[in-house]
Scaffold this motif. Structure first.
Motif, PDB file in Angstrom:
ATOM      1  N   ARG A 232      -6.865   2.439  -5.966  1.00 19.31           N
ATOM      2  CA  ARG A 232      -6.630   2.560  -4.525  1.00 19.31           C
ATOM      3  C   ARG A 232      -7.169   3.867  -3.951  1.00 19.31           C
ATOM      4  O   ARG A 232      -7.508   3.935  -2.774  1.00 19.31           O
TER       5      ARG A 232
ATOM      6  N   PRO B  89       0.562  12.880   2.830  1.00 22.01           N
ATOM      7  CA  PRO B  89       1.370  11.672   3.030  1.00 22.01           C
ATOM      8  C   PRO B  89       0.701  10.422   2.450  1.00 22.01           C
ATOM      9  O   PRO B  89       1.359   9.575   1.863  1.00 22.01           O
ATOM     10  N   ARG B  90      -0.611  10.322   2.583  1.00 18.62           N
ATOM     11  CA  ARG B  90      -1.327   9.157   2.042  1.00 18.62           C
ATOM     12  C   ARG B  90      -1.228   9.109   0.521  1.00 18.62           C
ATOM     13  O   ARG B  90      -0.967   8.059  -0.062  1.00 18.62           O
TER      14      ARG B  90
ATOM     15  N   THR C 284       1.050  10.473  -1.435  1.00 17.56           N
ATOM     16  CA  THR C 284       2.433  10.158  -1.788  1.00 17.56           C
ATOM     17  C   THR C 284       2.725   8.680  -1.603  1.00 17.56           C
ATOM     18  O   THR C 284       3.361   8.039  -2.453  1.00 17.56           O
ATOM     19  N   SER C 285       2.252   8.117  -0.514  1.00 15.13           N
ATOM     20  CA  SER C 285       2.469   6.699  -0.218  1.00 15.13           C
ATOM     21  C   SER C 285       1.782   5.798  -1.245  1.00 15.13           C
ATOM     22  O   SER C 285       2.382   4.834  -1.735  1.00 15.13           O
ATOM     23  N   VAL C 286       0.555   6.105  -1.572  1.00 18.99           N
ATOM     24  CA  VAL C 286      -0.187   5.286  -2.544  1.00 18.99           C
ATOM     25  C   VAL C 286       0.481   5.347  -3.910  1.00 18.99           C
ATOM     26  O   VAL C 286       0.610   4.317  -4.588  1.00 18.99           O
TER      27      VAL C 286
ATOM     28  N   ALA D  64       3.696   5.949  -4.561  1.00 22.07           N
ATOM     29  CA  ALA D  64       4.959   5.197  -4.485  1.00 22.07           C
ATOM     30  C   ALA D  64       4.706   3.689  -4.499  1.00 22.07           C
ATOM     31  O   ALA D  64       5.394   2.938  -5.205  1.00 22.07           O
ATOM     32  N   GLU D  65       3.723   3.231  -3.742  1.00 25.25           N
ATOM     33  CA  GLU D  65       3.389   1.807  -3.721  1.00 25.25           C
ATOM     34  C   GLU D  65       2.885   1.338  -5.087  1.00 25.25           C
ATOM     35  O   GLU D  65       3.198   0.224  -5.526  1.00 25.25           O
TER      36      GLU D  65
END
Length: 60
Positions: free
Chosen positions: A26, A38-39, A41-43, A45-46
């Protein structure tokens, strides 16, 4: 008890490897992944969530 710990350890390492591969795919085109964002961290976590769902399905 020892068998349960061994299974948990094995699944934890499997989860880390799967989540790392998913996150790497990703983030392959992102150039700014060396510092927290933030991106990023989000990737991550997902990716962990997806790897957990895949592992749960495989274990069933």
């Amino acid at each position: 008890m020892e068998e349960q710990k061994r299974m948990t350890d094995r699944f934890a390492s499997t989860l880390v490897i799967a989540a790392s591969i998913i996150a790497a795919v990703r983030l392959a085109r992102d150039q700014h992944i060396s510092r927290p964002s933030p991106r990023l961290t989000s990737v991550i976590a997902e990716s962990v969530g997806l790897a957990r769902r895949i592992l749960e399905e495989v274990v069933r």
